[in-house]
Design an enzyme around this catalytic site. Structure first.
Site, mmCIF file in Angstrom:
data_model
loop_
_atom_site.group_PDB
_atom_site.id
_atom_site.type_symbol
_atom_site.label_atom_id
_atom_site.label_comp_id
_atom_site.label_asym_id
_atom_site.label_seq_id
_atom_site.Cartn_x
_atom_site.Cartn_y
_atom_site.Cartn_z
ATOM 1 N N ASN A 7 0.940 -1.124 -0.138
ATOM 2 C CA ASN A 7 0.004 0.261 -0.181
ATOM 3 C C ASN A 7 0.780 1.256 0.131
ATOM 4 O O ASN A 7 1.356 1.561 1.077
ATOM 5 C CB ASN A 7 -0.987 -0.178 1.341
ATOM 6 C CG ASN A 7 -1.798 1.271 1.167
ATOM 7 O OD1 ASN A 7 -1.885 1.776 0.379
ATOM 8 N ND2 ASN A 7 -2.800 1.027 2.357
ATOM 9 N N ARG A 88 -2.090 -2.104 -3.912
ATOM 10 C CA ARG A 88 -3.541 -1.441 -3.317
ATOM 11 C C ARG A 88 -3.654 -0.236 -4.478
ATOM 12 O O ARG A 88 -2.600 0.765 -4.471
ATOM 13 C CB ARG A 88 -3.706 -1.089 -2.044
ATOM 14 C CG ARG A 88 -4.860 -0.424 -1.802
ATOM 15 C CD ARG A 88 -5.006 0.230 -0.402
ATOM 16 N NE ARG A 88 -6.299 0.814 -0.155
ATOM 17 C CZ ARG A 88 -6.219 2.076 0.491
ATOM 18 N NH1 ARG A 88 -5.304 2.701 1.158
ATOM 19 N NH2 ARG A 88 -7.450 2.647 0.792
ATOM 20 N N HIS A 177 -12.863 2.087 0.103
ATOM 21 C CA HIS A 177 -13.104 1.007 0.970
ATOM 22 C C HIS A 177 -13.405 -0.160 0.454
ATOM 23 O O HIS A 177 -13.895 -0.986 1.173
ATOM 24 C CB HIS A 177 -13.766 1.341 2.450
ATOM 25 C CG HIS A 177 -13.042 2.225 3.061
ATOM 26 N ND1 HIS A 177 -13.793 3.360 4.113
ATOM 27 C CD2 HIS A 177 -11.686 2.798 3.402
ATOM 28 C CE1 HIS A 177 -13.178 4.291 4.418
ATOM 29 N NE2 HIS A 177 -11.779 4.008 4.282
ATOM 30 N N ARG A 239 -13.083 14.695 7.794
ATOM 31 C CA ARG A 239 -13.860 15.038 6.550
ATOM 32 C C ARG A 239 -15.004 15.329 6.977
ATOM 33 O O ARG A 239 -15.947 14.593 7.828
ATOM 34 C CB ARG A 239 -13.808 13.787 5.513
ATOM 35 C CG ARG A 239 -12.361 13.860 4.941
ATOM 36 C CD ARG A 239 -12.372 12.465 4.005
ATOM 37 N NE ARG A 239 -10.988 11.945 4.323
ATOM 38 C CZ ARG A 239 -10.923 10.717 4.096
ATOM 39 N NH1 ARG A 239 -11.858 9.776 3.451
ATOM 40 N NH2 ARG A 239 -9.766 9.952 4.295
ATOM 41 N N GLU A 332 -14.114 -1.251 15.329
ATOM 42 C CA GLU A 332 -13.469 -2.661 16.295
ATOM 43 C C GLU A 332 -13.309 -2.449 17.531
ATOM 44 O O GLU A 332 -13.278 -3.167 18.387
ATOM 45 C CB GLU A 332 -12.310 -3.073 15.552
ATOM 46 C CG GLU A 332 -12.612 -3.806 14.263
ATOM 47 C CD GLU A 332 -11.246 -3.726 13.314
ATOM 48 O OE1 GLU A 332 -10.316 -4.092 13.889
ATOM 49 O OE2 GLU A 332 -11.239 -3.687 12.163
ATOM 50 N N GLU A 385 -7.688 -5.634 4.989
ATOM 51 C CA GLU A 385 -7.348 -5.426 3.461
ATOM 52 C C GLU A 385 -6.299 -6.051 2.757
ATOM 53 O O GLU A 385 -6.129 -6.469 1.545
ATOM 54 C CB GLU A 385 -7.281 -3.980 3.353
ATOM 55 C CG GLU A 385 -8.643 -3.139 3.862
ATOM 56 C CD GLU A 385 -8.621 -1.727 4.021
ATOM 57 O OE1 GLU A 385 -8.067 -1.381 5.040
ATOM 58 O OE2 GLU A 385 -8.861 -0.970 3.012
#
Ligand code: AMP
Length: 403
Positions: A7, A88, A177, A239, A332, A385
């Protein structure tokens, strides 16, 4: 077969090396503050951890350090053992509904999409070239964060702007996502529906510093909250999520600044940070909330309400819901934020929550936090991911070998 999941961000490079198909993690880590003299290189392997602070001028140097570390720590014997490097890629636009070989044609498409993701796309390309230089024999693959959302219908992905602009400029909802949502939804179907996707209605809440919600029917995405970019949808760490578009012009007028400056405010100074004035990190906001900070309390409530609004919208879009998933940093780990969200949807959805389980299902503990009396099941599932990058890279390599 060894598969490196990568990533690459603008100043960071995260990696995890997998033995596939066993999905065994051989090592993982990251280089951060790339471009600085005090950059950090970290590697974790077999219970050990090595951290160096040193100059890392660019991504190529980060990959060189990684290769050196892999050999130096005896994690791999031959570089040729790494057969796949799976990257990614945040924005795949309308082109990719699946992961692909990262070749010249994929590079061209990703370049074309830079205006849609100026923050990440150039970094992905730099990461791709850096690995190509040090591991030229390895197959490069690209896993797109938008791919899972490509099953949305036009009514779900179009904005009501002139259709001509939507088509000409690819100005539509792509979501993000997707890799995480796909992992979570596939896992939920295996764990809670006996592997049968047919007939399932799932709402998946990925609540991290970036946050999005996806509605999936029969295991396929029908709607997702992020829009053209990851700025849209629910409220996040910094955001704003969805707002009345006229806020942009109005704020530009009030503050006497241009649209770029307002965009920056909406991207980097809004959300939990903007409302609480404390932090973009939910842990700090929660702590301030408990300490009696009214704006921190308001930020927590607003975050929960915006999330609940989307869950309600997707309940209608799916014609009901069987399972709600909470995942990522906040989903989580924060029983407080989960509780606030659940309080807002409890009555309408007929939920019955096991408070003790909600309190204790944190830091990787997964399972149902709803009671058997609940009309809808609610689960906490840690996301992964990177394993999706490794899985897709491995699958493509096997397929290529058979061609
Ligand atoms: P993510 O983007 O999924 O890595 O989530 C990171 C965000 O999750 C942080 O900025 C925090 O707001 C939030 N968070 C809450 N509790 C925890 C925790 N125990 N560990 C990590 N992140 C947490």
């Amino acid at each position: 077969m060894l598969v490196m999941a990568v990533n690459a961000g603008s100043s960071s490079l995260k990696y995890k090396l997998y033995k596939m198909p066993e999905e065994e993690v051989l090592c993982g880590g990251l280089a951060e503050r790339i471009g600085h003299d005090d950059a950090i290189f970290k590697i974790k392997f077999g219970g050990n951890e090595d951290k160096q602070v040193l100059p890392i001028p660019d991504h190529k140097e980060a990959v060189r350090l990684l290769i050196e570390a892999l050999k130096g720590h005896g994690i791999i014997k031959n570089l040729e053992d790494i057969e796949v490097v799976s990257h990614r890629v945040v924005q795949g636009g309308p082109y990719y509904s699946h992961s692909v070989v990262f070749d010249d044609s994929a590079e061209e498409k990703i370049k074309e999409l830079i205006p849609l993701d100026p923050l990440h796309a150039p970094a992905h390309l730099i990461g791709y070239h850096a690995f190509k230089e040090y591991l030229p024999h390895a197959l490069a693959t690209a896993v797109f964060d938008t791919a899972y959302h490509q099953t949305m219908e036009k009514e779900d992905y179009l904005f009501p702007i002139p259709l001509e602009y939507a088509e000409k400029f690819k100005c539509r909802r792509f979501g993000a996502h997707g890799t995480s949502h796909q992992y979570l939804i596939e896992k939920a179907i295996r764990d809670y529906f006996g592997g049968k996707a047919e007939g399932t209605k799932i709402i998946c809440c990925h609540l991290g510093s970036g946050a999005s919600i996806t509605a999936a029917k029969n295991g396929k995405c029908v709607a997702t909250s992020m829009g053209l970019t990851p700025l849209g949808g629910i409220m996040m760490g910094t955001r704003c999520g969805d707002i009345d578009p006229s806020v942009c012009n109005y704020l530009a007028d009030c503050l006497k600044v241009d649209s770029d400056a307002v965009y920056d405010i909406l991207n980097k100074k809004s959300g939990l940070l903007g409302i609480s004035g404390v932090s973009n990190d939910s842990r700090d906001v929660e702590e301030a909330d408990w300490a009696g900070n009214e704006n921190a309390h308001l930020a927590s409530k607003l975050f929960a309400r915006r999330t609940a609004d989307f869950i309600g919208q997707y309940f209608v879009r799916l014609g009901g819901v069987d399972l709600i998933i909470f995942s990522a940093g906040i989903g989580e780990n924060s029983s407080y934020f989960r509780k606030l969200i659940l309080e807002d949807i409890l009555e309408a959805l007929g939920l019955d929550i096991d408070e003790k389980k909600n309190e204790t299902y944190i830091r990787g503990k997964e399972g149902l936090i709803s009671t058997p009396d609940s009309k809808v099941r609610v689960a906490v599932i840690p996301t992964d991911e990177e394993v999706m990058l490794a899985r897709d890279g491995y699958k493509i390599k096997i397929k290529e070998g058979k061609l």
